[in-house]
Design a protein around this motif. Structure first.
Motif, PDB file in Angstrom:
ATOM      1  N   SER A  15     -34.716 -62.140  16.210  1.00  0.00           N
ATOM      2  CA  SER A  15     -34.624 -62.749  14.877  1.00  0.00           C
ATOM      3  C   SER A  15     -34.726 -64.264  14.953  1.00  0.00           C
ATOM      4  O   SER A  15     -35.363 -64.888  14.099  1.00  0.00           O
ATOM      5  CB  SER A  15     -33.315 -62.335  14.202  1.00  0.00           C
ATOM      6  N   SER A 294     -29.310 -51.075  -4.386  1.00  0.00           N
ATOM      7  CA  SER A 294     -28.103 -51.653  -3.801  1.00  0.00           C
ATOM      8  C   SER A 294     -27.021 -50.594  -3.614  1.00  0.00           C
ATOM      9  O   SER A 294     -26.367 -50.531  -2.566  1.00  0.00           O
ATOM     10  CB  SER A 294     -27.584 -52.783  -4.691  1.00  0.00           C
ATOM     11  N   THR A 297     -28.117 -48.260  -0.692  1.00  0.00           N
ATOM     12  CA  THR A 297     -28.004 -48.879   0.636  1.00  0.00           C
ATOM     13  C   THR A 297     -26.544 -49.060   1.030  1.00  0.00           C
ATOM     14  O   THR A 297     -26.207 -48.942   2.216  1.00  0.00           O
ATOM     15  CB  THR A 297     -28.736 -50.226   0.675  1.00  0.00           C
ATOM     16  N   THR A 340     -30.977 -55.755  10.341  1.00  0.00           N
ATOM     17  CA  THR A 340     -31.757 -55.542   9.111  1.00  0.00           C
ATOM     18  C   THR A 340     -32.703 -56.707   8.813  1.00  0.00           C
ATOM     19  O   THR A 340     -33.448 -56.648   7.839  1.00  0.00           O
ATOM     20  CB  THR A 340     -30.828 -55.332   7.909  1.00  0.00           C
ATOM     21  N   VAL A 342     -35.438 -57.549  10.070  1.00  0.00           N
ATOM     22  CA  VAL A 342     -36.852 -57.159  10.084  1.00  0.00           C
ATOM     23  C   VAL A 342     -37.286 -56.495   8.775  1.00  0.00           C
ATOM     24  O   VAL A 342     -38.481 -56.283   8.549  1.00  0.00           O
ATOM     25  CB  VAL A 342     -37.151 -56.215  11.268  1.00  0.00           C
ATOM     26  N   LEU A 343     -36.330 -56.157   7.918  1.00  0.00           N
ATOM     27  CA  LEU A 343     -36.665 -55.526   6.636  1.00  0.00           C
ATOM     28  C   LEU A 343     -37.006 -56.543   5.556  1.00  0.00           C
ATOM     29  O   LEU A 343     -37.404 -56.155   4.454  1.00  0.00           O
ATOM     30  CB  LEU A 343     -35.500 -54.655   6.163  1.00  0.00           C
ATOM     31  N   HIS A 344     -36.845 -57.820   5.857  1.00  0.00           N
ATOM     32  CA  HIS A 344     -37.119 -58.872   4.872  1.00  0.00           C
ATOM     33  C   HIS A 344     -38.477 -58.723   4.187  1.00  0.00           C
ATOM     34  O   HIS A 344     -38.575 -58.850   2.960  1.00  0.00           O
ATOM     35  CB  HIS A 344     -37.030 -60.252   5.527  1.00  0.00           C
ATOM     36  N   LEU A 346     -40.267 -56.144   3.496  1.00  0.00           N
ATOM     37  CA  LEU A 346     -40.283 -55.043   2.528  1.00  0.00           C
ATOM     38  C   LEU A 346     -39.552 -55.436   1.243  1.00  0.00           C
ATOM     39  O   LEU A 346     -40.014 -55.142   0.136  1.00  0.00           O
ATOM     40  CB  LEU A 346     -39.634 -53.801   3.142  1.00  0.00           C
ATOM     41  N   LEU A 347     -38.423 -56.099   1.386  1.00  0.00           N
ATOM     42  CA  LEU A 347     -37.670 -56.542   0.214  1.00  0.00           C
ATOM     43  C   LEU A 347     -38.463 -57.582  -0.575  1.00  0.00           C
ATOM     44  O   LEU A 347     -38.483 -57.563  -1.808  1.00  0.00           O
ATOM     45  CB  LEU A 347     -36.327 -57.128   0.658  1.00  0.00           C
ATOM     46  N   SER A 348     -39.133 -58.471   0.143  1.00  0.00           N
ATOM     47  CA  SER A 348     -39.948 -59.493  -0.519  1.00  0.00           C
ATOM     48  C   SER A 348     -41.128 -58.860  -1.249  1.00  0.00           C
ATOM     49  O   SER A 348     -41.484 -59.277  -2.358  1.00  0.00           O
ATOM     50  CB  SER A 348     -40.449 -60.516   0.507  1.00  0.00           C
ATOM     51  N   SER A 398     -39.387 -64.276  -2.620  1.00  0.00           N
ATOM     52  CA  SER A 398     -39.213 -63.232  -3.628  1.00  0.00           C
ATOM     53  C   SER A 398     -40.248 -63.344  -4.741  1.00  0.00           C
ATOM     54  O   SER A 398     -40.462 -62.392  -5.485  1.00  0.00           O
ATOM     55  CB  SER A 398     -37.813 -63.308  -4.231  1.00  0.00           C
TER      56      SER A 398
END
Length: 413
Positions: A15, A294, A297, A340, A342-344, A346-348, A398
């Motif tokens: 990271s 939310s 998760t 988590t 590395v999930l950034h 996907l959220l973006s 975002s």
């Protein structure tokens, strides 16, 4: 060395390397495009304004490396360095009950962490924001905000923490389901009371004055079938010259809030377009989807915690010698972001998809050109870079990059 320790160190190192690499890409890309305004913004944003945005973004990105490395070092000290174990053993020696010991340990950790990170907040506010002309926060306001935030955290957080720890100690194997119900209920309650009870602690809210602006907003709300508990103006200029608008609350307790700085930036046409964009999030159920994600998760995270806390290696691999429910909770909260991270992207991606949909809705309800004008004004006044690195943006942002967003809107004019 335990295999989980190795995995933790590997993910932490990964990271840090990724964040440093992305930071350098962002700086290099912005500086490479600093000398000219992008074609889509020619005549709308001057070269001086474009360069100010570039310098502002680069300054924040460069400075961001320092707290990143600092936080990484603190995490290692708290875990493998024995910081949490020392704090825990000190409190245990005082003879407190497990629940009270947990509350004291977690509160002490939060207080120490906040004090250690305070210099970065001070520098950001009073040096970087000041240098670029955005800061309006006084030292008095800054200090009062800290004490208000701390008091609010104690009033709301301690009872919640007590309930969660009690459930972990007393309610058996299914504690995590009960805790999930409590946390979900608490989150919804905070969302509901935030507009009327919490936000006014920090800012002054005034109803939007009667006039053409208010009438246009009311007509837009009626067309979109949106009901709210009022349209308010917040004194955002007390702390910053940045402008914004947002919804808060849910159900019948929804509020529409404009920063006073935003009202000075935009015309009525542009303001209506910005509000239409925000309404787009409501009509497309983005807020509801976000809440459901939310909640889901949190359910998964608590189930994982329930499994991890049964394993002694989870504690010893992270530098804690005495297993306990509260230490499991604290360790989990500390190390979960490492795994988590590395999930950034996907959220973006999910967030940017929502932004495009909200833009399209706004273009239908008003006119795309008004939203474009509003966005250009906001980019200019907030010194938002027009040339972010594509990979950096895809990982973190975002909202879509300015040129992409404007091009999408231009296609709808």
């Amino acid at each position: 060395m335990h295999s989980f320790t190795i995995l933790f160190l590997a993910m932490l190192a990964l990271s840090v390397v990724i964040r440093a690499w992305l930071s350098q890409r962002q700086i290099s890309h912005i500086m490479a495009h600093r000398t000219s305004v992008p074609d889509a913004f020619e005549g709308k944003i001057s070269l001086d304004e474009h360069q100010k945005a570039a310098d502002y973004t680069v300054t924040k990105t460069r400075f961001g490396r320092l707290p990143m490395l600092y936080d990484t070092g603190l995490l290692l000290i708290w875990t493998l360095g024995g910081g949490l174990d020392w704090l825990d053993q000190t409190v245990i020696a005082a003879g407190f009950s497990p629940i009270m010991a947990g509350i004291i340990v977690i509160l002490a950790f939060m207080l120490i962490s906040s004090l250690l990170e305070l210099p970065f907040s001070i520098y950001t506010t009073f040096v970087i924001e000041e240098r670029f002309g955005f800061n309006r926060t006084t030292a008095r306001t800054f200090i009062i905000d800290i004490f208000k935030g701390g008091a609010l955290a104690l009033i709301l957080g301690v009872p919640l923490l007590w309930i969660i720890l009690w459930l972990m100690e007393k309610s058996g194997e299914l504690w995590w389901i009960y805790a999930w119900v409590v946390w979900t209920s608490f989150s919804l309650f905070i969302m509901w009371v935030y507009p009327t009870l919490i936000a006014p602690i920090f800012n002054k809210f005034e109803p939007l004055e009667e006039g053409d602006t208010l009438e246009r907003i009311k007509q837009l709300l009626q067309r979109c079938g949106f009901s709210s508990n009022g349209i308010f103006v917040i004194d955002g200029s007390r702390r910053s010259s940045h402008g914004n608008a947002y919804f808060s609350g849910f159900g019948r307790n929804k509020r529409i809030v404009f920063f006073d700085t935003l009202l000075k930036m935009l015309s009525d046409d542009e303001l209506e377009a910005v509000l239409a964009h925000e309404l787009g999030h409501f009509k497309k159920k983005h807020i509801l989807k976000g809440m459901l994600i939310s909640i889901a998760t949190t359910f998964i995270a608590l189930a994982l915690l329930a499994w991890l806390m049964k394993n002694e290696w989870f504690y010893t691999a992270l530098g804690v010698s005495t297993p306990s429910t509260y230490m499991a909770l604290l360790l989990f909260a500390l190390v979960l972001p490492v795994f988590t991270f590395v999930l950034h992207p996907l959220l973006s991606l999910f967030s940017r998809k929502n932004e495009f949909e909200a833009d399209a809705f706004a273009a239908q309800q008003t006119r795309a050109e008004y939203l474009i004008q509003a966005l250009v004004g906001l980019y200019k006044e907030n010194a938002s870079t027009l040339t972010p690195d594509p990979i950096y943006s895809a990982f973190y942002d975002s909202h879509p990059p300015a040129p992409v967003r404007i091009a999408q809107l231009n296609a709808q004019t």
